[in-house]
Design a protein around this motif. Structure first.
Motif, PDB file in Angstrom:
ATOM      1  N   LEU A 181      -8.808  -3.857  -0.769  1.00 11.14           N
ATOM      2  CA  LEU A 181      -9.953  -3.565  -1.622  1.00 11.14           C
ATOM      3  C   LEU A 181     -10.857  -2.485  -1.052  1.00 11.14           C
ATOM      4  CD1 LEU A 181     -11.730  -4.127  -4.070  1.00 11.14           C
ATOM      5  CD2 LEU A 181     -12.719  -6.070  -2.839  1.00 11.14           C
ATOM      6  N   ASP A 182     -11.036  -2.461   0.249  1.00 10.05           N
ATOM      7  CA  ASP A 182     -11.959  -1.512   0.866  1.00 10.05           C
ATOM      8  C   ASP A 182     -11.183  -0.372   1.515  1.00 10.05           C
ATOM      9  OD1 ASP A 182     -14.307  -0.416   1.685  1.00 10.05           O
ATOM     10  OD2 ASP A 182     -14.839  -1.988   3.107  1.00 10.05           O
ATOM     11  N   LYS A 183     -11.838   0.764   1.678  1.00 10.92           N
ATOM     12  CA  LYS A 183     -11.222   1.899   2.366  1.00 10.92           C
ATOM     13  C   LYS A 183     -11.243   1.715   3.874  1.00 10.92           C
ATOM     14  CE  LYS A 183     -12.231   5.527  -1.056  1.00 10.92           C
ATOM     15  NZ  LYS A 183     -12.972   6.801  -1.288  1.00 10.92           N
ATOM     16  N   THR A 184     -12.125   0.839   4.367  1.00 15.75           N
ATOM     17  CA  THR A 184     -12.269   0.619   5.795  1.00 15.75           C
ATOM     18  C   THR A 184     -11.297  -0.453   6.272  1.00 15.75           C
ATOM     19  OG1 THR A 184     -14.615   1.141   5.620  1.00 15.75           O
ATOM     20  CG2 THR A 184     -13.892   0.031   7.637  1.00 15.75           C
ATOM     21  N   VAL A 185     -10.579  -0.175   7.338  1.00 20.67           N
ATOM     22  CA  VAL A 185      -9.667  -1.164   7.911  1.00 20.67           C
ATOM     23  C   VAL A 185     -10.467  -2.366   8.374  1.00 20.67           C
ATOM     24  CG1 VAL A 185      -8.072  -1.624   9.796  1.00 20.67           C
ATOM     25  CG2 VAL A 185      -7.983   0.574   8.597  1.00 20.67           C
ATOM     26  N   CYS A 186      -9.998  -3.550   8.034  1.00 17.73           N
ATOM     27  CA  CYS A 186     -10.799  -4.743   8.313  1.00 17.73           C
ATOM     28  C   CYS A 186      -9.924  -5.910   8.743  1.00 17.73           C
ATOM     29  CB  CYS A 186     -11.607  -5.101   7.062  1.00 17.73           C
ATOM     30  SG  CYS A 186     -12.897  -6.319   7.343  1.00 17.73           S
ATOM     31  N   PHE A 187      -9.522  -5.924  10.006  1.00 17.13           N
ATOM     32  CA  PHE A 187      -8.801  -7.057  10.558  1.00 17.13           C
ATOM     33  C   PHE A 187      -9.809  -8.120  10.989  1.00 17.13           C
ATOM     34  CE2 PHE A 187      -5.796  -3.567  11.509  1.00 17.13           C
ATOM     35  CZ  PHE A 187      -4.640  -4.098  10.967  1.00 17.13           C
ATOM     36  N   CYS A 188      -9.347  -9.359  11.089  1.00 16.22           N
ATOM     37  CA  CYS A 188     -10.155 -10.397  11.723  1.00 16.22           C
ATOM     38  C   CYS A 188      -9.948 -10.239  13.227  1.00 16.22           C
ATOM     39  CB  CYS A 188      -9.718 -11.785  11.263  1.00 16.22           C
ATOM     40  SG  CYS A 188     -10.586 -13.115  12.112  1.00 16.22           S
ATOM     41  N   SER A 189     -10.966  -9.751  13.918  1.00 16.78           N
ATOM     42  CA  SER A 189     -10.805  -9.371  15.329  1.00 16.78           C
ATOM     43  C   SER A 189     -10.471 -10.560  16.214  1.00 16.78           C
ATOM     44  CB  SER A 189     -12.078  -8.676  15.834  1.00 16.78           C
ATOM     45  OG  SER A 189     -13.199  -9.521  15.687  1.00 16.78           O
ATOM     46  N   THR A 190     -11.063 -11.727  15.945  1.00 14.41           N
ATOM     47  CA  THR A 190     -10.780 -12.879  16.800  1.00 14.41           C
ATOM     48  C   THR A 190      -9.412 -13.470  16.495  1.00 14.41           C
ATOM     49  OG1 THR A 190     -12.117 -14.159  15.236  1.00 14.41           O
ATOM     50  CG2 THR A 190     -13.158 -13.510  17.306  1.00 14.41           C
ATOM     51  N   MET A 191      -9.027 -13.496  15.216  1.00 15.60           N
ATOM     52  CA  MET A 191      -7.692 -13.962  14.854  1.00 15.60           C
ATOM     53  C   MET A 191      -6.633 -13.078  15.516  1.00 15.60           C
ATOM     54  SD  MET A 191      -6.302 -16.361  12.721  1.00 15.60           S
ATOM     55  CE  MET A 191      -7.381 -16.601  11.306  1.00 15.60           C
ATOM     56  N   ASN A 192      -6.925 -11.800  15.617  1.00 17.91           N
ATOM     57  CA  ASN A 192      -5.965 -10.854  16.182  1.00 17.91           C
ATOM     58  C   ASN A 192      -5.839 -10.946  17.698  1.00 17.91           C
ATOM     59  OD1 ASN A 192      -4.595  -8.345  14.558  1.00 17.91           O
ATOM     60  ND2 ASN A 192      -6.172  -9.379  13.373  1.00 17.91           N
ATOM     61  N   ARG A 193      -6.633 -11.803  18.319  1.00 17.65           N
ATOM     62  CA  ARG A 193      -6.478 -12.003  19.758  1.00 17.65           C
ATOM     63  C   ARG A 193      -5.146 -12.689  20.077  1.00 17.65           C
ATOM     64  NH1 ARG A 193     -11.078 -11.119  23.034  1.00 17.65           N
ATOM     65  NH2 ARG A 193      -9.843 -12.099  24.659  1.00 17.65           N
TER      66      ARG A 193
END
Length: 394
Positions: free
Chosen positions: A339-351
């Motif tokens: 939906l957004d142009k900005t990359v948006c990962f869940c930073s803590t999930m990605n640990r």
């Protein structure tokens, strides 16, 4: 200004500030805890084979859970995938598994420990994998909020409803005070039940899910909702506001879903004519109001599965899942974009990455229990009570 001219300031950093700076550790927090162990290098070309070998050596003793928002490199080793509550129930349905490796975040592993037997050991590959939303409501803050509600003379009318994305402490508070847990799928049913028990609801910790469910699904008005801010005296609300409100919303939010805006919706509609906007109910109210479809992670997946070939979709949820769905449905002629142009990962999930998973599986295969998540018995009892009330919903 020289040092001599600067007065001494007696400024003491808060516990949360120290936690975020990495200068303190709190094993009950959703973040800020160091992960022990000698991790393999992320550039090791043998990581995939090492993970396979360790998992094979453990056999039925291990059951690996993978949340939808996990990296693909981790998901490939999951025995089941799903949202947090589904995974916790899947773990409880596998009593023969001695080790439950939860590739998710801290509160999810806690929920799995609450629902599984005492013989099973729940492991989180990285103890610093947490949830910023869950951290926005601590047990101390919620206890203080209840005191505010008591002083306002409304506590006896209030039923707490806590989102699954909360710590075991908050789940226990909810159970102890006659409330129940909800998921993004059953939030309306949970609120219907709560309003049968009392006149008001204290909704923790995600204000957006609470507001969207009350207004969009139950026909309440925005004026029926008031936001309690734990960082302001008295929650930043008046006694009159508390007495008038039906929904007392905790000032918490998801850092991923909270990034989507009305501009995001308008922009994608301009770029992709005929696009269907499908968002998670943790998004802001104006985003949900402007979307074509709103629902949980499982709802998003089911909607895309049922969508006709050639349809176009803009998805407002975590990027790992959106990319996976885009790849999955490309062969069916379905266009799926973020939906957004900005990359948006869940930073803590990605640990939770492949090195952490390999280290965890190899440690368990060698007989070394690492990163166990264990909820104390009293907390577990009240948290389980809140969960069981949810499970009893029609």
């Amino acid at each position: 200004m020289t040092t001599a001219q600067t007065p001494e300031l007696d400024v003491q950093p808060t516990p949360l500030a120290l936690l975020l700076l990495g200068r303190e550790a709190d094993p009950r927090s959703e973040r800020g805890v160091d992960c022990p162990g000698d991790l393999p290098s992320p550039s090791d070309p043998d990581l995939v084979e090492r993970a396979r070998a360790a998992k094979a050596k453990l056999g039925d003793k291990v059951f690996v859970l993978g949340h939808h928002y996990q990296r693909d490199e981790v998901i490939q080793f999951a025995d089941v995938t799903g949202d947090s509550f589904k995974l916790a129930r899947d773990a409880a349905a596998r009593p023969e598994a001695e080790y439950i490796v939860f590739c998710g975040v801290h509160f999810m592993a806690e929920s799995a420990d609450i629902l599984t037997s005492d013989d099973q050991k729940v492991v989180l590959p990285d103890l610093a994998a947490g949830c910023s939303m869950a951290d926005m409501a601590t047990a101390e803050q919620v206890a203080e909020c209840w005191d505010v509600l008591t002083e306002a003379g409304v506590a006896e009318q209030v039923v707490p409803v806590s989102y699954m994305n909360s710590s075991a402490d908050i789940k226990a508070f909810t159970g102890k005070h006659g409330g129940l847990i909800c998921t993004s799928s059953n939030a309306k049913r949970a609120l219907d039940w709560a309003f049968e028990q009392g006149e008001k609801v204290l909704f923790l910790p995600d204000q957006h899910l609470g507001r969207n469910t009350a207004v969009r699904d139950m026909g309440m008005s925005l004026e029926d909702c008031v936001v309690y801010n734990p960082h302001k005296p008295g929650g930043g609300v008046t006694v009159e506001q508390l007495r008038a409100a039906k929904m007392i919303l905790w000032r918490g939010h998801c850092s991923v879903h909270g990034r989507f805006s009305l501009d995001s919706v308008n922009d994608v509609r301009a770029r992709i004519p005929g696009v269907n906007v499908l968002v998670h109910p943790e998004c802001k109210h104006e985003v949900v109001a402007a979307a074509d479809h709103v629902g949980s992670t499982e709802y998003i997946i089911r909607t895309l599965e049922a969508a006709p070939a050639g349809s176009k979709w803009a998805i407002g949820t975590e990027l790992n899942l959106v990319r996976r769905l885009a790849n999955r449905f490309a062969s069916e002629g379905k266009e799926v974009v973020f939906l957004d142009k900005t990359v948006c990962f869940c930073s803590t999930m990605n640990r939770i990455d492949l090195p952490h998973l390999v280290w965890t599986l190899e440690s368990l295969a060698e007989g070394t229990l690492v990163n166990r998540i264990e909820v104390d018995k009293e907390t577990e009892a009240f948290a389980k009570l809140a969960l069981e009330r949810m499970l009893a919903l029609p």
